[in-house]
Design a protein around this motif. Structure first.
Motif, PDB file in Angstrom:
ATOM      1  N   GLN A   9       0.834  -1.209   0.000  1.00 11.55           N
ATOM      2  CA  GLN A   9       0.000   0.000   0.000  1.00 11.55           C
ATOM      3  C   GLN A   9       0.871   1.262   0.000  1.00 11.55           C
ATOM      4  O   GLN A   9       0.584   2.228  -0.719  1.00 11.55           O
ATOM      5  CB  GLN A   9      -0.895   0.017   1.238  1.00 11.55           C
ATOM      6  N   LEU A  10       1.911   1.240   0.808  1.00 16.03           N
ATOM      7  CA  LEU A  10       2.807   2.400   0.885  1.00 16.03           C
ATOM      8  C   LEU A  10       3.538   2.635  -0.437  1.00 16.03           C
ATOM      9  O   LEU A  10       3.741   3.780  -0.844  1.00 16.03           O
ATOM     10  CB  LEU A  10       3.818   2.216   2.018  1.00 16.03           C
ATOM     11  N   SER A  11       3.933   1.558  -1.095  1.00 19.28           N
ATOM     12  CA  SER A  11       4.628   1.707  -2.380  1.00 19.28           C
ATOM     13  C   SER A  11       3.716   2.356  -3.413  1.00 19.28           C
ATOM     14  O   SER A  11       4.158   3.184  -4.215  1.00 19.28           O
ATOM     15  CB  SER A  11       5.109   0.338  -2.885  1.00 19.28           C
ATOM     16  N   GLU A  12       2.455   2.005  -3.380  1.00 18.36           N
ATOM     17  CA  GLU A  12       1.491   2.625  -4.303  1.00 18.36           C
ATOM     18  C   GLU A  12       1.271   4.093  -3.941  1.00 18.36           C
ATOM     19  O   GLU A  12       1.169   4.961  -4.807  1.00 18.36           O
ATOM     20  CB  GLU A  12       0.177   1.845  -4.257  1.00 18.36           C
ATOM     21  N   MET A  13       1.212   4.383  -2.654  1.00 23.35           N
ATOM     22  CA  MET A  13       0.972   5.745  -2.174  1.00 23.35           C
ATOM     23  C   MET A  13       2.123   6.680  -2.542  1.00 23.35           C
ATOM     24  O   MET A  13       1.907   7.840  -2.901  1.00 23.35           O
ATOM     25  CB  MET A  13       0.792   5.721  -0.647  1.00 23.35           C
TER      26      MET A  13
END
Length: 216
Positions: A168-172
């Protein structure tokens, strides 16, 4: 045209701690060395592995281990950079911190915010970032010299949850993502570190990911 510069920022998994000999592995046996071999002479892999490094937590018992405090000076000293690979989170699983997976993800969010803000405002967004979630720490090795430090039963559960948070953080934050738990496993010798074979698996997986993403 100069070599593409790749910064590998991590902890003992990147430093290359040998779970059997308890010393640093040879250059070519570490995942960073495997990556260098596959990328070839047009790339320079820069190793920034530090035993005990946390994402953003001070560790009074072990000294200067806070990755958040060192990351920007490191980026600046190693610039120009084309790619930064981040592999952190294993040491944040230690018993003394008692972090949940959400806590560790919160640390990583702060870390990525700092890295990507610097990247965008100081580097013209020229540096790509690959975020790697750690392998499952404590999945084996019960009774090893590190089992008390890490509370294997608890940290294996927490580390299992990290990949979804990191994804999720990588997408954010616009990062590439790799789940190390899907490509390598910690050694039963200590339950925390990668043996030479699994260092190779990780290095090869990172190379495949970078190739798939068009970086090389």
């Amino acid at each position: 045209m100069g070599k593409k510069r790749v910064l590998c920022f991590g902890d003992s998994l990147t430093w290359g701690f040998d779970p059997y000999k308890k010393v640093r592995m040879e250059d070519g046996d570490r995942w960073t060395g495997v990556l260098q071999k596959h990328l070839g002479s047009d790339y320079l892999v820069i190793e920034e592995g530090h035993n005990g490094r946390t994402i953003a937590t001070d560790d009074p018992a072990e000294g200067e281990k806070n990755g958040l405090k060192y990351v920007i000076p490191c980026i600046e000293s190693q610039s120009p950079l084309d790619l930064m690979i981040i592999l952190l989170g294993a040491n944040d699983l230690k018993r003394k911190f008692q972090y949940t997976s959400m806590d560790i993800a919160g640390e990583m969010q702060i870390f990525l915010e700092k890295v990507q803000s610097h990247n965008r405002f100081r580097m013209e967004d020229s540096m790509k970032v690959l975020l790697i979630s750690p392998p499952i720490i404590g999945a084996c090795g019960e009774g090893s010299w590190l089992s008390d430090c890490f509370d294997f039963e608890r940290c294996s559960k927490v580390s299992l949850e990290l990949s979804n948070w990191y994804k999720q953080l990588s997408e954010m934050y616009g990062c590439m993502f790799l789940d190390a738990a899907k490509v390598c496993a910690v050694s039963s010798a200590d339950g925390v570190h990668l043996d030479i074979k699994n260092q190779r698996y990780l290095g090869e997986a990172v190379y495949r990911k970078l190739k798939d993403e068009g970086f090389c």
